[in-house]
Design a protein around this motif. Structure first.
Motif, mmCIF file in Angstrom:
data_model
loop_
_atom_site.group_PDB
_atom_site.id
_atom_site.type_symbol
_atom_site.label_atom_id
_atom_site.label_comp_id
_atom_site.label_asym_id
_atom_site.label_seq_id
_atom_site.Cartn_x
_atom_site.Cartn_y
_atom_site.Cartn_z
ATOM 1 N N GLY A 229 19.980 -25.609 -32.241
ATOM 2 C CA GLY A 229 21.381 -26.052 -32.059
ATOM 3 C C GLY A 229 21.683 -25.370 -30.770
ATOM 4 O O GLY A 229 21.440 -24.547 -29.950
ATOM 5 N N LEU A 230 22.415 -26.644 -29.959
ATOM 6 C CA LEU A 230 22.874 -26.409 -28.454
ATOM 7 C C LEU A 230 24.204 -26.982 -28.584
ATOM 8 O O LEU A 230 24.481 -28.184 -28.728
ATOM 9 C CB LEU A 230 21.901 -27.126 -27.405
ATOM 10 C CG LEU A 230 22.164 -27.111 -25.980
ATOM 11 C CD1 LEU A 230 22.018 -25.652 -25.640
ATOM 12 C CD2 LEU A 230 21.362 -28.185 -25.252
ATOM 13 N N SER A 231 25.052 -26.034 -28.223
ATOM 14 C CA SER A 231 26.309 -26.490 -28.263
ATOM 15 C C SER A 231 27.482 -25.775 -27.132
ATOM 16 O O SER A 231 26.996 -24.537 -26.410
ATOM 17 C CB SER A 231 26.858 -25.780 -29.590
ATOM 18 O OG SER A 231 28.371 -26.442 -29.635
ATOM 19 N N ASN A 232 28.373 -26.570 -26.621
ATOM 20 C CA ASN A 232 29.305 -25.809 -25.981
ATOM 21 C C ASN A 232 30.242 -24.854 -26.465
ATOM 22 O O ASN A 232 31.155 -24.140 -25.742
ATOM 23 C CB ASN A 232 30.427 -26.940 -25.465
ATOM 24 C CG ASN A 232 29.637 -27.879 -24.243
ATOM 25 O OD1 ASN A 232 29.044 -27.348 -23.569
ATOM 26 N ND2 ASN A 232 30.293 -29.060 -24.022
ATOM 27 N N ALA A 233 30.315 -24.914 -27.908
ATOM 28 C CA ALA A 233 30.962 -23.899 -28.618
ATOM 29 C C ALA A 233 30.593 -22.460 -28.289
ATOM 30 O O ALA A 233 29.319 -22.152 -27.897
ATOM 31 C CB ALA A 233 30.677 -23.887 -30.193
ATOM 32 N N GLY A 234 31.631 -21.499 -28.129
ATOM 33 C CA GLY A 234 31.118 -20.320 -27.787
ATOM 34 C C GLY A 234 30.303 -19.456 -28.966
ATOM 35 O O GLY A 234 30.069 -20.037 -29.893
ATOM 36 N N ARG A 235 29.619 -18.357 -28.471
ATOM 37 C CA ARG A 235 28.646 -17.797 -29.226
ATOM 38 C C ARG A 235 29.368 -17.315 -30.690
ATOM 39 O O ARG A 235 28.789 -17.652 -31.766
ATOM 40 C CB ARG A 235 28.135 -16.413 -28.761
ATOM 41 C CG ARG A 235 27.162 -16.669 -27.528
ATOM 42 C CD ARG A 235 26.512 -15.494 -26.936
ATOM 43 N NE ARG A 235 27.311 -14.629 -26.387
ATOM 44 C CZ ARG A 235 27.661 -14.519 -24.964
ATOM 45 N NH1 ARG A 235 26.736 -15.427 -24.144
ATOM 46 N NH2 ARG A 235 28.501 -13.675 -24.464
ATOM 47 N N THR A 236 30.359 -16.786 -30.660
ATOM 48 C CA THR A 236 31.071 -16.493 -31.983
ATOM 49 C C THR A 236 31.291 -17.642 -32.840
ATOM 50 O O THR A 236 31.255 -17.394 -33.839
ATOM 51 C CB THR A 236 32.209 -15.633 -31.857
ATOM 52 O OG1 THR A 236 31.955 -14.233 -31.051
ATOM 53 C CG2 THR A 236 32.888 -15.297 -33.072
ATOM 54 N N THR A 237 31.856 -18.497 -32.159
ATOM 55 C CA THR A 237 32.324 -19.781 -33.080
ATOM 56 C C THR A 237 31.079 -20.414 -33.393
ATOM 57 O O THR A 237 31.062 -20.983 -34.619
ATOM 58 C CB THR A 237 32.864 -20.792 -32.060
ATOM 59 O OG1 THR A 237 34.296 -20.190 -31.638
ATOM 60 C CG2 THR A 237 33.168 -22.280 -32.733
ATOM 61 N N LEU A 238 29.960 -20.514 -32.828
ATOM 62 C CA LEU A 238 28.690 -20.970 -33.085
ATOM 63 C C LEU A 238 28.071 -20.335 -34.392
ATOM 64 O O LEU A 238 27.578 -20.944 -35.305
ATOM 65 C CB LEU A 238 27.771 -21.053 -32.046
ATOM 66 C CG LEU A 238 26.325 -21.965 -31.977
ATOM 67 C CD1 LEU A 238 26.877 -23.330 -32.489
ATOM 68 C CD2 LEU A 238 25.626 -21.946 -30.947
ATOM 69 N N LEU A 239 28.039 -18.943 -34.229
ATOM 70 C CA LEU A 239 27.567 -18.210 -35.360
ATOM 71 C C LEU A 239 28.298 -18.589 -36.691
ATOM 72 O O LEU A 239 27.775 -18.547 -37.815
ATOM 73 C CB LEU A 239 27.766 -16.744 -35.111
ATOM 74 C CG LEU A 239 27.528 -15.740 -36.008
ATOM 75 C CD1 LEU A 239 26.033 -15.549 -36.499
ATOM 76 C CD2 LEU A 239 28.027 -14.402 -35.791
ATOM 77 N N ARG A 240 29.848 -18.373 -36.542
ATOM 78 C CA ARG A 240 30.565 -18.614 -37.858
ATOM 79 C C ARG A 240 30.564 -20.017 -38.290
ATOM 80 O O ARG A 240 30.381 -20.309 -39.727
ATOM 81 C CB ARG A 240 32.057 -18.187 -37.448
ATOM 82 C CG ARG A 240 32.178 -16.937 -36.917
ATOM 83 C CD ARG A 240 31.926 -15.689 -38.078
ATOM 84 N NE ARG A 240 32.090 -14.414 -37.829
ATOM 85 C CZ ARG A 240 33.318 -13.752 -37.859
ATOM 86 N NH1 ARG A 240 34.391 -14.590 -38.325
ATOM 87 N NH2 ARG A 240 33.527 -12.662 -37.484
ATOM 88 N N LEU A 241 30.249 -20.675 -37.244
ATOM 89 C CA LEU A 241 30.141 -22.297 -37.971
ATOM 90 C C LEU A 241 28.793 -22.683 -38.566
ATOM 91 O O LEU A 241 28.769 -23.396 -39.583
ATOM 92 C CB LEU A 241 30.143 -23.167 -36.570
ATOM 93 C CG LEU A 241 30.260 -24.900 -36.829
ATOM 94 C CD1 LEU A 241 31.156 -25.371 -37.757
ATOM 95 C CD2 LEU A 241 30.097 -25.573 -35.402
ATOM 96 N N GLY A 242 28.011 -22.206 -38.094
ATOM 97 C CA GLY A 242 26.575 -22.291 -38.917
ATOM 98 C C GLY A 242 26.675 -21.691 -40.183
ATOM 99 O O GLY A 242 26.035 -22.279 -41.083
ATOM 100 N N ALA A 243 26.971 -20.596 -40.310
ATOM 101 C CA ALA A 243 27.149 -19.977 -41.717
ATOM 102 C C ALA A 243 28.129 -20.779 -42.519
ATOM 103 O O ALA A 243 27.824 -20.992 -43.657
ATOM 104 C CB ALA A 243 27.725 -18.456 -41.402
ATOM 105 N N HIS A 244 29.291 -21.291 -41.952
ATOM 106 C CA HIS A 244 30.350 -21.980 -42.849
ATOM 107 C C HIS A 244 29.818 -22.968 -43.178
ATOM 108 O O HIS A 244 29.797 -23.567 -44.461
ATOM 109 C CB HIS A 244 31.611 -22.148 -42.046
ATOM 110 C CG HIS A 244 32.460 -23.172 -42.721
ATOM 111 N ND1 HIS A 244 33.371 -22.540 -43.607
ATOM 112 C CD2 HIS A 244 32.824 -24.517 -42.252
ATOM 113 C CE1 HIS A 244 34.151 -23.725 -44.174
ATOM 114 N NE2 HIS A 244 33.959 -24.766 -43.374
ATOM 115 N N ALA A 245 28.953 -24.176 -42.350
ATOM 116 C CA ALA A 245 28.618 -25.309 -42.738
ATOM 117 C C ALA A 245 27.063 -25.161 -43.382
ATOM 118 O O ALA A 245 26.920 -26.263 -43.734
ATOM 119 C CB ALA A 245 28.613 -26.171 -41.332
ATOM 120 N N GLY A 246 26.531 -23.994 -43.425
ATOM 121 C CA GLY A 246 25.327 -24.240 -44.072
ATOM 122 C C GLY A 246 24.140 -24.805 -43.274
ATOM 123 O O GLY A 246 23.197 -25.158 -43.683
#
Length: 230
Positions: A123-140
């Motif tokens: 995954g390659l995103s402009n989202a910050g590291r913490t946001t990307l971590l939490r988002l990946g877990a939330h969205a599965g």
């Protein structure tokens, strides 16, 4: 099939490509301001999106020191609160983390799972590291590694973000496939030597007739089938 042969690593944009960013933000705004009508929600979403785009552009132009999306989203949440008349600090603080709770598109989880059985997925995103971590877990979302542009203190379409993905992949860029629903993202990836696949999503940035991407798909399942042969 010829368009995407010899791929070793598949890189996915996240916001808008794997998750429904506009829909998720709209839902979070509505939850923060339950009495708001559709018009106010849409106006508030526009306030958020304009602020994020403007501030990321300012960072890219050197007119603002790098600030992560956590900072920019907090600013956007306050602007939305001011626009909507929201004054409750806890509600504003939760709204500031809305990007951590965006829903995946209906085909994202299964599609990533199928591709991840055959290829390393990033995954390659402009989202910050913490946001990307939490988002990946939330969205599965199943990926083998998630890379944030925060690591290079830049925002796509800055070339150093794509080089981060290429360096992580550990193979020549022509063996790395960038998948996105945004033509501007794919143009920058292509300029850095990556292969490119556009996948249509509502609210994305569709290609023009002059864009020379390797493949264009109406839905993610078409890409998955072409890559995996299943």
């Amino acid at each position: 099939m010829a368009g995407i042969r010899d791929i070793e690593v598949v890189v996915f944009d996240v916001l808008g490509t794997l998750v429904d960013e506009p829909g998720g933000l709209r839902a979070e705004i509505r939850a923060a301001v339950p009495t708001s009508g559709d018009s106010l929600v849409d106006e508030s979403l526009s306030v958020w999106q304009r602020h994020r785009e403007r501030e990321q552009r300012r960072v890219g132009q050197g007119r603002r020191a790098y600030a992560s999306t956590d900072v920019i989203d907090a600013e956007a949440a306050q602007l939305v609160a001011d626009h909507a008349g929201l004054t409750e600090p806890a509600a504003i603080a939760r709204l500031a983390t809305a990007s951590r709770r965006l829903p995946p598109w209906d085909d994202s989880v299964a599609g990533l799972d199928r591709i991840a059985r055959r290829f390393p997925v990033v995954g390659l995103s402009n989202a910050g590291r913490t946001t990307l971590l939490r988002l990946g877990a939330h969205a599965g979302l199943r990926w083998h590694q998630a890379l944030s542009a925060e690591s290079v203190r830049a925002y796509k379409p800055a070339p150093e973000v794509y080089r981060l993905a290429i360096d992580t992949a550990g193979c020549p860029p022509e063996h790395v496939l960038m998948v996105a629903a945004h033509a501007w993202d794919l143009r920058a990836a292509r300029a850095n030597g990556m292969r490119t696949a556009y996948v249509h999503r509502p609210g994305g940035d569709p290609p023009t007739n002059t864009d020379e991407f390797d493949r264009r798909f109406d839905e993610l399942d078409e890409l998955v089938t072409e890559l995996t042969g299943t």
